[in-house]
Scaffold this motif. Structure first.
Motif, short mmCIF file in Angstrom:
data_model
loop_
_atom_site.label_atom_id
_atom_site.label_comp_id
_atom_site.label_asym_id
_atom_site.label_seq_id
_atom_site.Cartn_x
_atom_site.Cartn_y
_atom_site.Cartn_z
N ALA A 1 0.85 -1.19 0.00
CA ALA A 1 0.00 0.00 0.00
C ALA A 1 0.88 1.24 0.00
N LEU A 2 0.54 2.20 -0.80
CA LEU A 2 1.27 3.47 -0.89
C LEU A 2 0.46 4.54 -0.20
N MET A 3 1.09 5.26 0.73
CA MET A 3 0.40 6.31 1.49
C MET A 3 0.64 7.67 0.83
N ALA A 4 -0.17 8.65 1.23
CA ALA A 4 0.03 10.03 0.79
C ALA A 4 1.31 10.57 1.43
N ASN A 5 2.04 11.37 0.66
CA ASN A 5 3.25 11.96 1.22
C ASN A 5 2.89 13.02 2.26
N THR A 27 10.19 -0.85 -6.15
CA THR A 27 10.73 0.32 -6.82
C THR A 27 9.83 1.51 -6.49
N LEU A 28 10.44 2.59 -6.02
CA LEU A 28 9.72 3.83 -5.73
C LEU A 28 10.42 4.95 -6.49
N SER A 29 9.72 5.54 -7.45
CA SER A 29 10.30 6.57 -8.30
C SER A 29 9.45 7.83 -8.29
N VAL A 65 15.10 20.41 -8.02
CA VAL A 65 14.08 20.47 -9.07
C VAL A 65 13.21 21.69 -8.85
N SER A 66 12.49 22.09 -9.88
CA SER A 66 11.67 23.30 -9.78
C SER A 66 10.35 23.02 -9.07
N SER A 67 9.71 24.09 -8.64
CA SER A 67 8.39 23.97 -8.03
C SER A 67 7.42 23.36 -9.03
N GLY A 68 6.44 22.62 -8.51
CA GLY A 68 5.44 22.05 -9.39
C GLY A 68 4.88 20.76 -8.85
N VAL A 69 4.10 20.10 -9.69
CA VAL A 69 3.45 18.84 -9.34
C VAL A 69 4.34 17.69 -9.80
N TYR A 70 4.51 16.72 -8.93
CA TYR A 70 5.29 15.52 -9.23
C TYR A 70 4.45 14.30 -8.89
N LEU A 71 4.73 13.21 -9.55
CA LEU A 71 4.06 11.94 -9.30
C LEU A 71 5.06 10.98 -8.70
N GLY A 79 3.42 -7.48 -8.79
CA GLY A 79 2.47 -6.94 -9.76
C GLY A 79 1.72 -5.72 -9.26
N TYR A 80 1.89 -5.36 -7.98
CA TYR A 80 1.21 -4.18 -7.43
C TYR A 80 1.86 -2.90 -7.97
N SER A 81 1.02 -1.91 -8.27
CA SER A 81 1.51 -0.61 -8.70
C SER A 81 0.50 0.45 -8.27
N ASP A 82 1.01 1.58 -7.74
CA ASP A 82 0.13 2.69 -7.36
C ASP A 82 0.90 3.98 -7.57
N THR A 83 0.18 5.02 -7.97
CA THR A 83 0.78 6.33 -8.24
C THR A 83 0.00 7.40 -7.50
N ARG A 84 0.72 8.36 -6.93
CA ARG A 84 0.08 9.49 -6.23
C ARG A 84 0.77 10.78 -6.64
N ARG A 85 0.09 11.91 -6.34
CA ARG A 85 0.60 13.25 -6.66
C ARG A 85 1.15 13.94 -5.43
N MET A 86 2.11 14.82 -5.67
CA MET A 86 2.61 15.71 -4.61
C MET A 86 3.02 17.02 -5.24
N THR A 87 3.07 18.06 -4.42
CA THR A 87 3.38 19.40 -4.90
C THR A 87 4.56 19.96 -4.14
#
Length: 90
Positions: A1-5, A27-29, A65-71, A79-87
């Motif tokens: 399970a991937l939590m919110a940053n 792998t966490l990228s 890195v510059s300001s902005g939205v990153y995933l 086989g598990y994969s999950d993606t979240r956003r951060m700013t």
């Protein structure tokens, strides 16, 4: 399970927590909005448990890195994969 940053938005660093239910290659990228990998934070086999990784807002070469939205994406050898956003706000 991937939590919110936390915190989000962040400056200068943020923590990303995730749970591993069984031993697997993890792998966490971090990616920019164009889908380009900015940095790979984790790339190894990990035992079951909860992990917390800190991202300091730098790319794989160590440059800020510059300001902005990153995933951020967690993938597992199971086989598990999950993606979240951060700013990042500077």
């Amino acid at each position: 399970a991937l939590m919110a940053n936390s915190p989000n938005p962040f400056n200068p660093s943020t923590q990303i927590a995730y749970d591993v239910p069984q031993q697997a290659r993890i792998t966490l990228s971090v990616f920019n909005v164009l889908g380009q990998e900015v940095v790979r934070l984790v790339d190894q086999v990990q035992a079951p448990g909860r992990y917390v990784v800190t991202w300091n807002g730098r790319n794989a070469r160590g440059a800020d890195v510059s300001s902005g939205v990153y995933l951020y994406r967690l993938t597992s050898g199971t086989g598990y994969s999950d993606t979240r956003r951060m700013t990042l706000l500077k």
